[in-house]
Design a protein around this motif. Structure first.
Motif, PDB file in Angstrom:
ATOM      1  N   ALA A 219       0.785  -1.370   0.152  1.00 32.84           N
ATOM      2  CA  ALA A 219      -0.134   0.162   0.125  1.00 32.84           C
ATOM      3  C   ALA A 219       0.967   1.301  -0.116  1.00 32.84           C
ATOM      4  O   ALA A 219       2.072   1.360   0.449  1.00 32.84           O
ATOM      5  CB  ALA A 219      -0.901  -0.152   1.303  1.00 32.84           C
ATOM      6  N   THR A 220       0.333   2.390  -0.174  1.00 31.87           N
ATOM      7  CA  THR A 220       0.859   3.682  -0.387  1.00 31.87           C
ATOM      8  C   THR A 220       0.597   4.321   1.054  1.00 31.87           C
ATOM      9  O   THR A 220      -0.763   4.606   1.235  1.00 31.87           O
ATOM     10  CB  THR A 220       0.544   4.352  -1.265  1.00 31.87           C
ATOM     11  N   VAL A 221       1.638   4.897   1.665  1.00 30.15           N
ATOM     12  CA  VAL A 221       1.209   5.562   2.967  1.00 30.15           C
ATOM     13  C   VAL A 221       0.738   7.351   2.389  1.00 30.15           C
ATOM     14  O   VAL A 221       1.659   7.916   1.747  1.00 30.15           O
ATOM     15  CB  VAL A 221       2.658   5.815   3.703  1.00 30.15           C
ATOM     16  N   ARG A 222      -0.336   7.467   2.810  1.00 28.95           N
ATOM     17  CA  ARG A 222      -1.032   8.847   2.731  1.00 28.95           C
ATOM     18  C   ARG A 222      -0.701   9.761   3.771  1.00 28.95           C
ATOM     19  O   ARG A 222      -0.652  11.282   3.389  1.00 28.95           O
ATOM     20  CB  ARG A 222      -2.521   8.696   2.201  1.00 28.95           C
ATOM     21  N   SER A 223      -0.912   9.364   4.977  1.00 31.70           N
ATOM     22  CA  SER A 223      -0.638  10.312   6.059  1.00 31.70           C
ATOM     23  C   SER A 223      -0.100   9.345   7.267  1.00 31.70           C
ATOM     24  O   SER A 223      -0.365   8.205   7.394  1.00 31.70           O
ATOM     25  CB  SER A 223      -1.882  11.067   6.451  1.00 31.70           C
ATOM     26  N   ILE A 224       0.371  10.088   8.136  1.00 35.55           N
ATOM     27  CA  ILE A 224       1.080   9.737   9.445  1.00 35.55           C
ATOM     28  C   ILE A 224       0.725  10.389  10.612  1.00 35.55           C
ATOM     29  O   ILE A 224       0.751  11.507  10.606  1.00 35.55           O
ATOM     30  CB  ILE A 224       2.525   9.515   9.478  1.00 35.55           C
ATOM     31  N   ASP A 225       0.070   9.880  11.570  1.00 36.75           N
ATOM     32  CA  ASP A 225      -0.210  10.522  12.971  1.00 36.75           C
ATOM     33  C   ASP A 225       0.855   9.976  13.925  1.00 36.75           C
ATOM     34  O   ASP A 225       0.624   8.654  14.768  1.00 36.75           O
ATOM     35  CB  ASP A 225      -1.595  10.057  13.458  1.00 36.75           C
ATOM     36  N   SER A 226       2.028  10.452  14.177  1.00 38.59           N
ATOM     37  CA  SER A 226       3.081  10.147  14.898  1.00 38.59           C
ATOM     38  C   SER A 226       2.652  10.178  16.523  1.00 38.59           C
ATOM     39  O   SER A 226       3.178   9.459  17.185  1.00 38.59           O
ATOM     40  CB  SER A 226       4.297  10.908  14.810  1.00 38.59           C
ATOM     41  N   THR A 227       1.600  10.981  16.913  1.00 33.73           N
ATOM     42  CA  THR A 227       1.275  11.060  18.331  1.00 33.73           C
ATOM     43  C   THR A 227       0.490   9.700  18.687  1.00 33.73           C
ATOM     44  O   THR A 227       0.583   9.126  19.608  1.00 33.73           O
ATOM     45  CB  THR A 227       0.080  12.106  18.672  1.00 33.73           C
ATOM     46  N   SER A 228      -0.044   9.068  17.741  1.00 27.93           N
ATOM     47  CA  SER A 228      -1.031   7.786  17.989  1.00 27.93           C
ATOM     48  C   SER A 228      -0.376   6.653  17.359  1.00 27.93           C
ATOM     49  O   SER A 228      -0.597   5.558  17.688  1.00 27.93           O
ATOM     50  CB  SER A 228      -2.337   8.004  17.645  1.00 27.93           C
ATOM     51  N   GLY A 229       0.625   6.674  16.750  1.00 28.58           N
ATOM     52  CA  GLY A 229       1.395   5.705  15.963  1.00 28.58           C
ATOM     53  C   GLY A 229       0.596   5.111  14.926  1.00 28.58           C
ATOM     54  O   GLY A 229       0.909   3.706  15.012  1.00 28.58           O
ATOM     55  N   ILE A 230      -0.212   5.720  14.316  1.00 35.20           N
ATOM     56  CA  ILE A 230      -1.028   5.008  13.221  1.00 35.20           C
ATOM     57  C   ILE A 230      -0.637   5.752  11.830  1.00 35.20           C
ATOM     58  O   ILE A 230      -0.503   6.956  11.758  1.00 35.20           O
ATOM     59  CB  ILE A 230      -2.411   4.827  13.484  1.00 35.20           C
ATOM     60  N   SER A 231      -0.881   5.072  10.962  1.00 37.42           N
ATOM     61  CA  SER A 231      -0.779   5.676   9.408  1.00 37.42           C
ATOM     62  C   SER A 231      -2.044   5.498   8.612  1.00 37.42           C
ATOM     63  O   SER A 231      -2.772   4.437   8.781  1.00 37.42           O
ATOM     64  CB  SER A 231       0.621   5.055   8.622  1.00 37.42           C
ATOM     65  N   GLU A 232      -2.403   6.479   7.851  1.00 40.19           N
ATOM     66  CA  GLU A 232      -3.479   5.845   6.834  1.00 40.19           C
ATOM     67  C   GLU A 232      -2.780   5.696   5.220  1.00 40.19           C
ATOM     68  O   GLU A 232      -1.820   6.397   4.817  1.00 40.19           O
ATOM     69  CB  GLU A 232      -4.461   7.239   6.631  1.00 40.19           C
ATOM     70  N   VAL A 233      -3.115   4.292   4.664  1.00 38.20           N
ATOM     71  CA  VAL A 233      -2.636   3.873   3.542  1.00 38.20           C
ATOM     72  C   VAL A 233      -3.690   3.926   2.542  1.00 38.20           C
ATOM     73  O   VAL A 233      -4.778   3.475   3.009  1.00 38.20           O
ATOM     74  CB  VAL A 233      -1.658   2.506   4.033  1.00 38.20           C
TER      75      VAL A 233
ATOM     76  N   GLY B  87      -7.777   1.489  -4.464  1.00 39.61           N
ATOM     77  CA  GLY B  87      -8.043   2.977  -4.027  1.00 39.61           C
ATOM     78  C   GLY B  87      -8.583   3.101  -2.657  1.00 39.61           C
ATOM     79  O   GLY B  87      -8.979   4.058  -2.269  1.00 39.61           O
ATOM     80  N   THR B  88      -8.864   1.977  -1.757  1.00 39.88           N
ATOM     81  CA  THR B  88      -9.477   1.760  -0.637  1.00 39.88           C
ATOM     82  C   THR B  88      -8.389   2.460   0.396  1.00 39.88           C
ATOM     83  O   THR B  88      -7.118   1.985   0.245  1.00 39.88           O
ATOM     84  CB  THR B  88      -9.924   0.411  -0.162  1.00 39.88           C
ATOM     85  N   ARG B  89      -8.730   3.373   1.167  1.00 40.92           N
ATOM     86  CA  ARG B  89      -7.968   3.888   2.222  1.00 40.92           C
ATOM     87  C   ARG B  89      -8.137   3.069   3.695  1.00 40.92           C
ATOM     88  O   ARG B  89      -9.536   2.950   4.247  1.00 40.92           O
ATOM     89  CB  ARG B  89      -7.993   5.467   2.707  1.00 40.92           C
TER      90      ARG B  89
END
Length: 78
Positions: free
Chosen positions: A22-36, A41-43
């Motif tokens: 998958a392609t990483v679209r955003s990162i939330d470093s405070t919670s340790g999760i990423s949106e891929v 095309g599903t995120r």
């Protein structure tokens, strides 16, 4: 009791689960999760922040397991 069946012993060595790219679209470093974004095309939201935004990552069991090479993808119907 251990099995002597070579095929079952071999299968036992393989990792379980499905691994996808998958392609990483955003990162939330405070919670340790990423949106891929998957190839379809599903995120989805996954655990892990080790791969930078806009890079490819291997996903297994809703976790980023590492960076994936940026290779072309072809679908072939036989």
């Amino acid at each position: 009791m251990a099995t002597i069946n070579p095929w079952k012993r071999f299968i036992g060595l393989l990792p379980g689960g499905v691994r996808t790219v998958a392609t990483v679209r955003s990162i939330d470093s405070t919670s340790g999760i990423s949106e891929v974004e998957l190839r379809t095309g599903t995120r989805i939201t996954v655990r892990g922040i080790d791969v930078p935004v806009s890079s490819k990552a291997y996903i297994a069991d809703s976790t980023i397991t590492g960076p994936a090479p940026d290779l072309p993808h072809f679908d072939v119907d036989v």
